[in-house]
Design a protein around this motif. Sequence first.
Motif, PDB file in Angstrom:
ATOM      1  N   ALA A   1      42.742  -3.883  65.341  1.00 59.57           N
ATOM      2  CA  ALA A   1      43.790  -2.968  65.806  1.00 59.57           C
ATOM      3  C   ALA A   1      45.146  -3.345  65.212  1.00 59.57           C
ATOM      4  N   GLN A   2      45.460  -4.639  65.186  1.00 53.93           N
ATOM      5  CA  GLN A   2      46.727  -5.068  64.597  1.00 53.93           C
ATOM      6  C   GLN A   2      46.759  -4.788  63.102  1.00 53.93           C
TER       7      GLN A   2
ATOM      8  N   ASP B   1      42.269  -9.314  64.128  1.00 56.71           N
ATOM      9  CA  ASP B   1      42.386  -8.249  65.130  1.00 56.71           C
ATOM     10  C   ASP B   1      42.475  -6.913  64.395  1.00 56.71           C
TER      11      ASP B   1
ATOM     12  N   GLN C   1      45.224  -2.456  61.542  1.00 57.59           N
ATOM     13  CA  GLN C   1      45.349  -1.009  61.349  1.00 57.59           C
ATOM     14  C   GLN C   1      46.813  -0.564  61.474  1.00 57.59           C
ATOM     15  N   THR C   2      47.588  -1.228  62.336  1.00 60.20           N
ATOM     16  CA  THR C   2      48.997  -0.834  62.512  1.00 60.20           C
ATOM     17  C   THR C   2      49.850  -1.142  61.292  1.00 60.20           C
ATOM     18  N   VAL C   3      49.384  -2.013  60.396  1.00 61.36           N
ATOM     19  CA  VAL C   3      50.165  -2.357  59.196  1.00 61.36           C
ATOM     20  C   VAL C   3      49.485  -1.861  57.914  1.00 61.36           C
ATOM     21  N   LYS C   4      48.523  -0.970  58.051  1.00 58.99           N
ATOM     22  CA  LYS C   4      47.847  -0.411  56.870  1.00 58.99           C
ATOM     23  C   LYS C   4      48.864   0.287  55.968  1.00 58.99           C
TER      24      LYS C   4
ATOM     25  N   ASN D   1      57.817 -10.647  62.215  1.00 57.81           N
ATOM     26  CA  ASN D   1      56.595 -10.125  62.830  1.00 57.81           C
ATOM     27  C   ASN D   1      55.444 -11.082  62.579  1.00 57.81           C
TER      28      ASN D   1
ATOM     29  N   THR E   1      56.674 -10.865  57.538  1.00 57.91           N
ATOM     30  CA  THR E   1      55.549 -10.794  58.461  1.00 57.91           C
ATOM     31  C   THR E   1      54.564 -11.894  58.106  1.00 57.91           C
TER      32      THR E   1
ATOM     33  N   THR F   1      51.479  -0.815  54.380  1.00 61.34           N
ATOM     34  CA  THR F   1      52.854  -1.132  54.772  1.00 61.34           C
ATOM     35  C   THR F   1      53.601  -2.010  53.781  1.00 61.34           C
TER      36      THR F   1
ATOM     37  N   VAL G   1      51.095 -10.802  62.547  1.00 65.04           N
ATOM     38  CA  VAL G   1      49.902  -9.975  62.647  1.00 65.04           C
ATOM     39  C   VAL G   1      48.698 -10.897  62.658  1.00 65.04           C
TER      40      VAL G   1
ATOM     41  N   THR H   1      46.520  -3.522  53.469  1.00 64.51           N
ATOM     42  CA  THR H   1      47.840  -3.460  54.099  1.00 64.51           C
ATOM     43  C   THR H   1      48.965  -3.250  53.089  1.00 64.51           C
TER      44      THR H   1
END
Length: 164
Positions: A44-45, A42, A47-50, A36, A17, A52, A38, A72
Motif C-alpha cells: 500500500a505504501q 508494504d 503504491q502511494t509513491v508509484k 518521508n 524519502t 513519483t 516508505v 516508483t
Amino acid sequence: MGHIAIKLAKAMGAEVTLFSRSKGKEEDAYRLGADNVVISIDDAQMQTVKSTFDLIIDTVPYNHDVNPYINTLAPDGALVLVGYFGPLEPAVQSGPLIARGKSLTGSLIGGLEETQQMLDFCGEHNIVADIEMINIQDINEAFSRLLKADVKYRFVIDMDSLNS
C-alpha cells in the motif's frame, strides 16, 4: 552509506524519502533529514509513491530486487546503484524502463577533484558519518554483528584500545 546520502541530498535542497524494509528506521531517518519514509515491503505504501521519484540513489550493499523501486520512478527518472556490484536477481523487468524512459545505472566514486568537492561540501554543511565506536578487543563481536546486519552505520575502532 545511506545515512550520508540522506544528509547530502537534504543539504543540496532535495525533498528526501527513505525506503526501508523495516519500520525501526523512521526516527533516525527524520533526524538525518528525511522528509518521508516508505516501508518498501508494504504494498500500500509503495503504491502511494508509484511514478513519483526523479532520482533514487540505491545504497543497498547486497543483491536485492530493484523492480519495485523502478515502479516508483517518474517518467525519465533514474535509479542509480552505488552500493552493490554484482548480478541483480530477480532479473530487471525492462518493460517499465522502456515504456516510461526510465534509467537503471550505476556509479563509482569520482576522481580526486570530485572527491575534494564533496569533502568541501560536507565541511561547509557539517555533514559527517554517524558511527559506532568499538574497542579492538570487540572486533569479533563487531564482525558477527556485521554478518547479522546488526550495524546501523559504521564501526570505527578506537585506536586507544590497542594499548589496553
